[in-house]
Design a protein around this motif. Structure first.
Motif, short mmCIF file in Angstrom:
data_model
loop_
_atom_site.label_atom_id
_atom_site.label_comp_id
_atom_site.label_asym_id
_atom_site.label_seq_id
_atom_site.Cartn_x
_atom_site.Cartn_y
_atom_site.Cartn_z
N ASP A 95 4.20 -31.63 -33.19
CA ASP A 95 4.48 -32.31 -31.92
C ASP A 95 5.14 -31.35 -30.95
OD1 ASP A 95 4.95 -34.15 -29.89
OD2 ASP A 95 6.67 -35.07 -30.92
N PRO A 96 4.41 -30.36 -30.43
CA PRO A 96 5.04 -29.40 -29.53
C PRO A 96 5.59 -30.02 -28.25
CG PRO A 96 2.68 -29.01 -29.64
CD PRO A 96 3.00 -30.04 -30.67
N VAL A 143 6.54 -17.53 -20.73
CA VAL A 143 5.71 -16.33 -20.60
C VAL A 143 4.91 -16.31 -21.88
CG1 VAL A 143 5.69 -13.82 -20.44
CG2 VAL A 143 7.39 -15.14 -19.14
N TRP A 144 3.64 -16.70 -21.78
CA TRP A 144 2.91 -17.00 -23.01
C TRP A 144 2.55 -15.77 -23.82
CZ3 TRP A 144 0.04 -18.89 -18.53
CH2 TRP A 144 -1.06 -18.10 -18.18
N GLY A 150 7.05 -16.41 -25.40
CA GLY A 150 5.80 -16.59 -26.13
C GLY A 150 5.91 -17.04 -27.56
N ASP A 151 4.77 -17.55 -28.02
CA ASP A 151 4.59 -18.10 -29.37
C ASP A 151 5.51 -19.30 -29.59
OD1 ASP A 151 2.75 -16.09 -29.64
OD2 ASP A 151 3.87 -14.95 -31.11
N PHE A 152 5.37 -20.27 -28.69
CA PHE A 152 6.17 -21.48 -28.76
C PHE A 152 5.55 -22.46 -29.75
CE2 PHE A 152 7.09 -25.85 -27.44
CZ PHE A 152 8.47 -25.82 -27.52
N ALA A 153 6.32 -22.95 -30.68
CA ALA A 153 5.96 -24.06 -31.57
C ALA A 153 4.69 -23.80 -32.37
CB ALA A 153 5.84 -25.35 -30.77
N VAL A 154 4.53 -22.59 -32.87
CA VAL A 154 3.35 -22.26 -33.66
C VAL A 154 3.30 -23.17 -34.89
CG1 VAL A 154 2.18 -20.45 -34.99
CG2 VAL A 154 3.37 -19.86 -32.86
N GLY A 174 13.20 -11.89 -29.21
CA GLY A 174 12.64 -12.89 -30.12
C GLY A 174 13.73 -13.44 -31.02
N VAL A 175 13.49 -14.60 -31.59
CA VAL A 175 14.55 -15.24 -32.37
C VAL A 175 14.87 -14.52 -33.67
CG1 VAL A 175 14.21 -17.53 -31.38
CG2 VAL A 175 12.99 -16.92 -33.47
N ASP A 176 13.89 -13.89 -34.30
CA ASP A 176 14.18 -13.29 -35.60
C ASP A 176 15.23 -12.17 -35.55
OD1 ASP A 176 11.67 -12.82 -34.37
OD2 ASP A 176 10.61 -12.73 -36.26
#
Length: 137
Positions: A31-32, A46-47, A23-27, A115-117
Motif C-alpha cells: 500500500d504505497p 526524485v525518482w 528514489g526507490d520509494f516503497a519497493v 539513502g537510508v542504509d
C-alpha cells in the motif's frame, strides 16, 4: 521492517518539514499510497530506478521529477537518485545528494549518499552533513 522505517521517518521529520526522497520509494510495499500518507512532511520525489509511473503519480507528493537543483540553508544542492561524477556548481561549492548506491561508493568532496542504509534507516537532515561538508570544502 516497513513499520520500523515509517516510525524512524516520523521520528526524524516534523509534519511541516520539507523532505526530498531520492528514489526507490516503497519497493514491494502493498500500500504505497497509504504509506506515503502516513509519513510526516511535505514530500518531494526524485525518482529512482524502482519508481514506476504509479509511484511517481501517488497523491501526496508535492512534486516528482528525475532530478532537481535547489537551494536550501545557503547551499546549492543537486539532487539525483544516482551519484553523479560531475554536477552543476560542483567547483563553486554545490553539493550532490544521492541514494541508489547503499553506502558502497567512495564519495567525491561535497557528495553525500543520503539513502537510508548508510544513514541509520531514517531521513538525514541537511545540518547533519555540515561537519563533514566543512572539512571537505
Amino acid at each position: 521492517m516497513d513499520a520500523a522505517l515509517a516510525a524512524a521517518w516520523n521520528a526524524a521529520v516534523a509534519p511541516k518539514d520539507e523532505v526530498w526522497h531520492l528514489g526507490d520509494f516503497a519497493v514491494g510495499h502493498k500500500d504505497p499510497a497509504g504509506l506515503l500518507a502516513s509519513l510526516h512532511g511535505t514530500k518531494h520525489l526524485v525518482w529512482g530506478n524502482n519508481d514506476p509511473p504509479a509511484i511517481r503519480a501517488l497523491p501526496g507528493w508535492a512534486s516528482a521529477q528525475p532530478f532537481a537543483e535547489i537551494e536550501r540553508e545557503g547551499h546549492a544542492l543537486v539532487l539525483c537518485h544516482y551519484a553523479l561524477r560531475h554536477w552543476n556548481g560542483q567547483r563553486k561549492g554545490a553539493w550532490n545528494l544521492h541514494g541508489h548506491s547503499h553506502g558502497t561508493l567512495k564519495p567525491l568532496p561535497r557528495q553525500y549518499d543520503v539513502g537510508v542504509d548508510p544513514r541509520g534507516y531514517r531521513p538525514v537532515r541537511l545540518d547533519e552533513l555540515r561537519p563533514r561538508a566543512a572539512a571537505a570544502a
